[in-house]
Design a protein around this motif. Structure first.
Motif, PDB file in Angstrom:
ATOM      1  N   ALA A  39       2.588   2.479  -3.568  1.00  0.00           N
ATOM      2  CA  ALA A  39       1.930   3.624  -2.800  1.00  0.00           C
ATOM      3  C   ALA A  39       2.936   4.097  -2.063  1.00  0.00           C
ATOM      4  CB  ALA A  39       0.688   3.347  -2.442  1.00  0.00           C
ATOM      5  N   ARG A  40       3.925   3.521  -1.504  1.00  0.00           N
ATOM      6  CA  ARG A  40       4.814   3.695  -0.400  1.00  0.00           C
ATOM      7  C   ARG A  40       5.296   5.119  -0.604  1.00  0.00           C
ATOM      8  NH1 ARG A  40       6.680   0.021   2.685  1.00  0.00           N
ATOM      9  NH2 ARG A  40       6.512  -1.607   1.106  1.00  0.00           N
ATOM     10  N   GLY A  41       5.439   5.952   0.400  1.00  0.00           N
ATOM     11  CA  GLY A  41       5.808   7.207   0.143  1.00  0.00           C
ATOM     12  C   GLY A  41       4.732   8.390   0.130  1.00  0.00           C
ATOM     13  N   TYR A  42       3.512   7.842  -0.368  1.00  0.00           N
ATOM     14  CA  TYR A  42       2.310   8.861  -0.501  1.00  0.00           C
ATOM     15  C   TYR A  42       1.988   9.365   0.649  1.00  0.00           C
ATOM     16  CZ  TYR A  42       2.141   7.758  -5.586  1.00  0.00           C
ATOM     17  OH  TYR A  42       2.386   7.531  -6.716  1.00  0.00           O
ATOM     18  N   ARG A  43       1.373  10.482   0.925  1.00  0.00           N
ATOM     19  CA  ARG A  43       0.928  10.982   1.982  1.00  0.00           C
ATOM     20  C   ARG A  43      -0.320  10.790   2.694  1.00  0.00           C
ATOM     21  NH1 ARG A  43       3.096  16.948   2.149  1.00  0.00           N
ATOM     22  NH2 ARG A  43       4.883  16.587   0.832  1.00  0.00           N
ATOM     23  N   THR A  44      -1.145  10.096   1.835  1.00  0.00           N
ATOM     24  CA  THR A  44      -2.525   9.866   2.517  1.00  0.00           C
ATOM     25  C   THR A  44      -2.934   8.358   2.118  1.00  0.00           C
ATOM     26  OG1 THR A  44      -3.756  10.423   0.555  1.00  0.00           O
ATOM     27  CG2 THR A  44      -3.268  12.148   2.031  1.00  0.00           C
ATOM     28  N   HIS A  45      -3.870   7.927   2.833  1.00  0.00           N
ATOM     29  CA  HIS A  45      -4.479   6.511   2.431  1.00  0.00           C
ATOM     30  C   HIS A  45      -5.286   6.544   1.421  1.00  0.00           C
ATOM     31  CE1 HIS A  45      -3.172   4.657   6.140  1.00  0.00           C
ATOM     32  NE2 HIS A  45      -3.784   5.410   6.874  1.00  0.00           N
ATOM     33  N   LYS A  46      -5.710   7.892   0.914  1.00  0.00           N
ATOM     34  CA  LYS A  46      -6.639   7.944  -0.321  1.00  0.00           C
ATOM     35  C   LYS A  46      -5.628   7.594  -1.467  1.00  0.00           C
ATOM     36  CE  LYS A  46      -9.382  11.400  -2.713  1.00  0.00           C
ATOM     37  NZ  LYS A  46      -9.923  12.509  -3.143  1.00  0.00           N
ATOM     38  N   ASN A  47      -4.491   7.963  -1.391  1.00  0.00           N
ATOM     39  CA  ASN A  47      -3.587   7.642  -2.577  1.00  0.00           C
ATOM     40  C   ASN A  47      -3.520   6.078  -2.667  1.00  0.00           C
ATOM     41  OD1 ASN A  47      -3.549  10.501  -3.173  1.00  0.00           O
ATOM     42  ND2 ASN A  47      -1.476  10.598  -2.148  1.00  0.00           N
ATOM     43  N   PHE A  48      -3.199   5.390  -1.576  1.00  0.00           N
ATOM     44  CA  PHE A  48      -3.100   4.060  -1.562  1.00  0.00           C
ATOM     45  C   PHE A  48      -4.383   3.197  -2.050  1.00  0.00           C
ATOM     46  CE2 PHE A  48      -4.153   0.001   0.708  1.00  0.00           C
ATOM     47  CZ  PHE A  48      -3.441  -0.825   0.069  1.00  0.00           C
ATOM     48  N   ILE A  49      -5.646   3.749  -1.957  1.00  0.00           N
ATOM     49  CA  ILE A  49      -6.571   3.196  -2.292  1.00  0.00           C
ATOM     50  C   ILE A  49      -6.910   3.489  -3.960  1.00  0.00           C
ATOM     51  CG2 ILE A  49      -9.320   3.377  -2.176  1.00  0.00           C
ATOM     52  CD1 ILE A  49      -8.710   4.149   0.741  1.00  0.00           C
ATOM     53  N   ASN A  50      -6.677   4.815  -4.225  1.00  0.00           N
ATOM     54  CA  ASN A  50      -6.566   4.889  -5.714  1.00  0.00           C
ATOM     55  C   ASN A  50      -5.686   4.118  -6.375  1.00  0.00           C
ATOM     56  OD1 ASN A  50      -8.575   7.060  -5.190  1.00  0.00           O
ATOM     57  ND2 ASN A  50      -7.090   8.484  -5.231  1.00  0.00           N
ATOM     58  N   MET A  51      -4.518   3.715  -5.768  1.00  0.00           N
ATOM     59  CA  MET A  51      -3.582   2.751  -6.497  1.00  0.00           C
ATOM     60  C   MET A  51      -4.245   1.439  -6.633  1.00  0.00           C
ATOM     61  SD  MET A  51      -0.794   2.589  -8.023  1.00  0.00           S
ATOM     62  CE  MET A  51       0.213   3.907  -7.701  1.00  0.00           C
ATOM     63  N   ALA A  52      -4.707   1.086  -5.359  1.00  0.00           N
ATOM     64  CA  ALA A  52      -5.292  -0.542  -5.673  1.00  0.00           C
ATOM     65  C   ALA A  52      -6.517  -0.467  -6.635  1.00  0.00           C
ATOM     66  CB  ALA A  52      -5.884  -0.648  -4.238  1.00  0.00           C
ATOM     67  N   TYR A  53      -7.322   0.640  -6.634  1.00  0.00           N
ATOM     68  CA  TYR A  53      -8.190   0.419  -7.962  1.00  0.00           C
ATOM     69  C   TYR A  53      -7.865   0.530  -9.061  1.00  0.00           C
ATOM     70  CZ  TYR A  53     -12.399   1.459  -4.598  1.00  0.00           C
ATOM     71  OH  TYR A  53     -13.454   1.563  -3.708  1.00  0.00           O
ATOM     72  N   LEU A  54      -6.628   1.342  -9.373  1.00  0.00           N
ATOM     73  CA  LEU A  54      -6.271   1.378 -10.703  1.00  0.00           C
ATOM     74  C   LEU A  54      -5.444  -0.074 -11.173  1.00  0.00           C
ATOM     75  CD1 LEU A  54      -4.244   4.659 -10.720  1.00  0.00           C
ATOM     76  CD2 LEU A  54      -6.100   4.061 -12.272  1.00  0.00           C
ATOM     77  N   ILE A  55      -4.836  -0.693 -10.118  1.00  0.00           N
ATOM     78  CA  ILE A  55      -4.422  -1.948 -10.408  1.00  0.00           C
ATOM     79  C   ILE A  55      -5.350  -3.065 -10.515  1.00  0.00           C
ATOM     80  CG2 ILE A  55      -2.914  -3.762  -9.425  1.00  0.00           C
ATOM     81  CD1 ILE A  55      -0.982  -1.735  -8.187  1.00  0.00           C
ATOM     82  N   LEU A  56      -6.170  -3.035  -9.886  1.00  0.00           N
ATOM     83  CA  LEU A  56      -7.378  -4.170  -9.637  1.00  0.00           C
ATOM     84  C   LEU A  56      -8.299  -4.044 -10.862  1.00  0.00           C
ATOM     85  CD1 LEU A  56      -8.214  -4.459  -5.785  1.00  0.00           C
ATOM     86  CD2 LEU A  56      -6.847  -6.011  -7.355  1.00  0.00           C
ATOM     87  N   GLY A  57      -8.533  -2.925 -11.193  1.00  0.00           N
ATOM     88  CA  GLY A  57      -9.340  -2.354 -12.322  1.00  0.00           C
ATOM     89  C   GLY A  57      -8.829  -2.722 -13.662  1.00  0.00           C
ATOM     90  N   LYS A  58      -7.530  -3.017 -13.745  1.00  0.00           N
ATOM     91  CA  LYS A  58      -7.036  -3.537 -15.061  1.00  0.00           C
ATOM     92  C   LYS A  58      -7.460  -2.621 -16.205  1.00  0.00           C
ATOM     93  CE  LYS A  58      -5.943  -7.999 -13.529  1.00  0.00           C
ATOM     94  NZ  LYS A  58      -6.016  -9.486 -13.869  1.00  0.00           N
ATOM     95  N   LEU A  59      -7.452  -1.132 -15.969  1.00  0.00           N
ATOM     96  CA  LEU A  59      -7.848  -0.153 -16.787  1.00  0.00           C
ATOM     97  C   LEU A  59      -6.889  -0.095 -17.968  1.00  0.00           C
ATOM     98  CD1 LEU A  59      -9.272   2.465 -14.404  1.00  0.00           C
ATOM     99  CD2 LEU A  59     -10.399   0.815 -15.654  1.00  0.00           C
ATOM    100  N   ASP A  60      -7.193   0.181 -19.251  1.00  0.00           N
ATOM    101  CA  ASP A  60      -6.553   0.528 -20.242  1.00  0.00           C
ATOM    102  C   ASP A  60      -6.357   2.026 -20.598  1.00  0.00           C
ATOM    103  OD1 ASP A  60      -5.017   0.311 -22.569  1.00  0.00           O
ATOM    104  OD2 ASP A  60      -6.398  -0.570 -23.876  1.00  0.00           O
ATOM    105  N   LEU A  61      -5.129   2.441 -19.903  1.00  0.00           N
ATOM    106  CA  LEU A  61      -5.022   3.797 -20.033  1.00  0.00           C
ATOM    107  C   LEU A  61      -4.245   4.391 -21.202  1.00  0.00           C
ATOM    108  CD1 LEU A  61      -4.353   4.460 -16.079  1.00  0.00           C
ATOM    109  CD2 LEU A  61      -6.446   4.622 -17.407  1.00  0.00           C
ATOM    110  N   ARG A  62      -3.920   3.803 -22.327  1.00  0.00           N
ATOM    111  CA  ARG A  62      -3.055   3.966 -23.320  1.00  0.00           C
ATOM    112  C   ARG A  62      -4.079   4.900 -24.178  1.00  0.00           C
ATOM    113  NH1 ARG A  62      -2.054  -1.875 -25.817  1.00  0.00           N
ATOM    114  NH2 ARG A  62      -4.201  -1.884 -25.237  1.00  0.00           N
ATOM    115  N   ILE A  63      -3.373   6.009 -24.804  1.00  0.00           N
ATOM    116  CA  ILE A  63      -3.765   7.015 -25.623  1.00  0.00           C
ATOM    117  C   ILE A  63      -4.260   6.214 -26.860  1.00  0.00           C
ATOM    118  CG2 ILE A  63      -3.355   9.196 -26.930  1.00  0.00           C
ATOM    119  CD1 ILE A  63      -1.847   9.830 -24.401  1.00  0.00           C
TER     120      ILE A  63
END
Length: 65
Positions: A39-63
């Motif tokens: 998340a380094r370089g993003y402008r807000t803490h919200k972007n960091f939190i979203n990145m953390a959710y994506l990584i910890l959630g281990k979502l399968d985002l494949r089409i």
């Protein structure tokens, strides 16, 4: 006994009673640190939190194919 052992004596005894350690928490911390690096370089803490959710959630985002 050393001062370190005496300072942590309650925790040592608690481990023998519960057999629970903080390995899972340390694993989560490692993943959060990874999200922080990504998340380094993003402008807000919200972007960091979203990145953390994506990584910890281990979502399968494949089409689906």
């Amino acid at each position: 006994m050393s001062d370190t052992v005496l300072n942590h004596w309650d925790g040592v005894l608690r481990w023998f009673e519960s057999q629970i350690n903080n390995g899972i928490l340390e694993g989560f911390n490692s993943l959060i640190q990874s999200a922080k690096a990504k998340a380094r370089g993003y402008r807000t803490h919200k972007n960091f939190i979203n990145m953390a959710y994506l990584i910890l959630g281990k979502l399968d985002l494949r089409i689906p194919t």
